[in-house]
Design an enzyme around this catalytic site. Structure first.
Site, short mmCIF file in Angstrom:
data_model
loop_
_atom_site.label_atom_id
_atom_site.label_comp_id
_atom_site.label_asym_id
_atom_site.label_seq_id
_atom_site.Cartn_x
_atom_site.Cartn_y
_atom_site.Cartn_z
N LYS A 216 33.35 17.39 90.95
CA LYS A 216 34.32 18.41 90.54
C LYS A 216 35.48 18.52 91.53
CE LYS A 216 36.41 21.76 88.70
NZ LYS A 216 36.23 22.88 87.86
N CYS B 177 42.80 26.98 90.17
CA CYS B 177 41.88 25.92 90.60
C CYS B 177 42.42 25.01 91.69
CB CYS B 177 41.48 25.07 89.40
SG CYS B 177 40.44 25.96 88.26
N ARG C 104 48.21 33.31 88.93
CA ARG C 104 47.62 33.04 90.24
C ARG C 104 48.25 31.78 90.85
NH1 ARG C 104 41.38 33.40 88.75
NH2 ARG C 104 42.22 32.88 86.71
#
Ligand code: UDX
Length: 430
Positions: free
Chosen positions: A204, A260, A328
């Site tokens: 990931k 992310c 964000r």
């Protein structure tokens, strides 16, 4: 699903769509109440419809704020709580993840598989196993790492049609259960990879960091293009046609943002450091990306000899990318803030992110449309490439603005067409 953020709510509804009975749990009662009324806590195309469908007709989807009770029924528990960056550090904050593990340890009744779907540093799933083992016997549970790769704005499609599913397990029993859950995807020939738990956790972060590296790479190439008379769009197109490189994530712009990439790049590097490995490439990506929006703001200021006082600046797009209300680490917000601090009169418009933006940038003007932003402005910055900004009427813009200068930070306009309208144009890497 424990946690009703992007990953939890999207995954919960998509698993319900597959035909599984799904229960989404969140400790925030007001969030649960609002989801139960069919209102998603964030904007994601198609999610409201899926929520209403499963609340009203299929009855396969339910909600609760009682984790202990919910665990009693579950065969598989997905941990989908947030793992934000710790304050003043680059590491991921795992407090919520471990708190959920504690609760699970106290409430397992029948055998269940505990899955980390939140993005967690390598070693976390083992730590969860240790925590649960303190209060539950080892034959009552298994732990699995099953990272999620969905993108905001296309989350449902990404869940239903992923490039791959990664399942990190340590025994056949839990692997078989996970394969059963993803059977609908297997039937449509999605690659389902079985790995160790550690590999799944690394996959990931390595994937996100690699994509982030591609973006920072092309952004620096764009800077060179600007000074030597090259065009980064031609460069990235030709590069992308080489199958070993690929065309995706080679769009130059104001830097990557969102919930992310910035956090994952930092956390991946922090993990490596803990193991005495210096991630020089990832560190450079982080540094390059952190400085980028401010450098773009400086470029805009330089155009006006660093004197923005009284200059009216319009900004189109506040979310970190189109089709989301998420601000964000949005580069658009950083740029708006910089130009505002430097004396510019900022006006902006975003189709979905203005409510969120008002909370952190209250002292700029929020307009009703893109053309409203243009009215009387000297500068127009296209910061987020929402579709509705792609085909604006340039003639109208010319009439509405005063001596217009456009900074197209996403290269969505044709330079020649804009210049032919008598509008000064600055793309990225051109
Ligand atoms: C990302 C990953 O793609 C997804 O797999 C992961 O699970 C979560 O993080 P997301 O944050 O939703 O998804 O957005 P993404 O589409 O990847 O874009 C991230 C940022 O990179 C955005 O700010 C975007 O504008 C920027 N970007 C992307 C570029 O600047 N250039 C590109 O070529 C691509």
């Amino acid at each position: 699903m424990v946690g009703t953020g992007y990953v939890g709510l999207v995954s919960g509804l998509c698993f319900a769509e597959f035909g599984f009975e799904t229960l989404c749990v969140d400790k925030d009662q007001s969030r649960i109440n609002s989801i139960a009324k069919g209102v998603c806590p964030f904007f994601e195309p198609g999610l409201d419809d899926l929520l209403v469908k499963h609340l009203n007709s299929t009855k396969r989807f339910s909600l609760s704020n009682n984790l202990s009770e919910s665990l009693k029924e579950a065969s598989v528990v997905f941990i989908t709580v947030g793992t934000p960056t710790k304050r003043l550090e680059n590491e991921a904050d795992l407090n919520d993840v471990y708190a959920v593990a504690e609760k699970i340890s106290e409430n397992i009744v029948n055998y269940c598989v505990v899955v980390t779907k939140s993005t967690v540093p390598v070693g976390t799933t083992r730590k969860i196993k240790e925590i649960i083992s303190q209060k539950s016997s080892s034959d009552k549970f298994d732990v699995v790492s099953n990272p999620e790769f969905l993108r905001e704005g296309s989350a449902i499609n990404d869940f239903m049609h992923p490039d791959r599913v990664v399942i990190g397990t340590e025994n056949k029993k839990s692997e078989d259960i996970m394969r059963q859950i993803y059977r609908p995807l297997y039937l449509q020939k999605t690659s389902i990879l079985s790995t160790t738990i550690e590999s799944a956790e690394v996959i990931k972060y390595a994937s996100n960091s690699f994509l982030a590296t591609k973006i920072s790479f092309i952004n620096e190439v764009a800077d060179l293009c600007e000074t030597v008379g090259a065009d980064v769009q031609d460069v990235s197109k030709a590069m992308g046609l080489d199958k070993r490189i690929g065309e995706k994530f080679l769009h130059a712009g104001p830097g990557f943002g969102g919930s992310c990439f910035p956090k994952d790049v930092k956390a991946f590097s922090a993990t490596a450091k803990k193991h005495n490995i210096e991630f020089s490439i990832i560190n450079a990506v982080n540094a390059s990306n952190e400085s980028r929006p401010r450098r773009i703001a400086s470029k805009i200021k330089n155009r006006f000899n660093n004197k923005l006082d009284g200059i009216s600046i319009g900004i189109l797009g506040l979310s970190f990318k189109p089709n989301t209300d998420d601000i964000r680490d949005s580069t658009s917000i950083i740029i708006a803030n910089e130009l505002n601090k430097s004396g510019g009169n900022i006006k902006c418009f975003d189709p979905h992110a203005m409510t969120n933006a008002k909370e952190i940038l209250p002292d700029i003007d929020y307009c009703k449309s893109a053309y409203d932003v243009c009215k009387g402005s000297r500068v127009l910055i296209i910061a987020t490439e929402w579709n509705e900004f792609r085909a604006l009427d340039l003639k109208k813009i010319k009439e509405l603005m005063k001596d217009p200068v456009i900074f197209d930070l996403r290269n969505i306009y044709n330079e020649t067409e804009v210049k032919d309208m008598g509008i000064e144009y600055h793309g990225v890497g051109k």
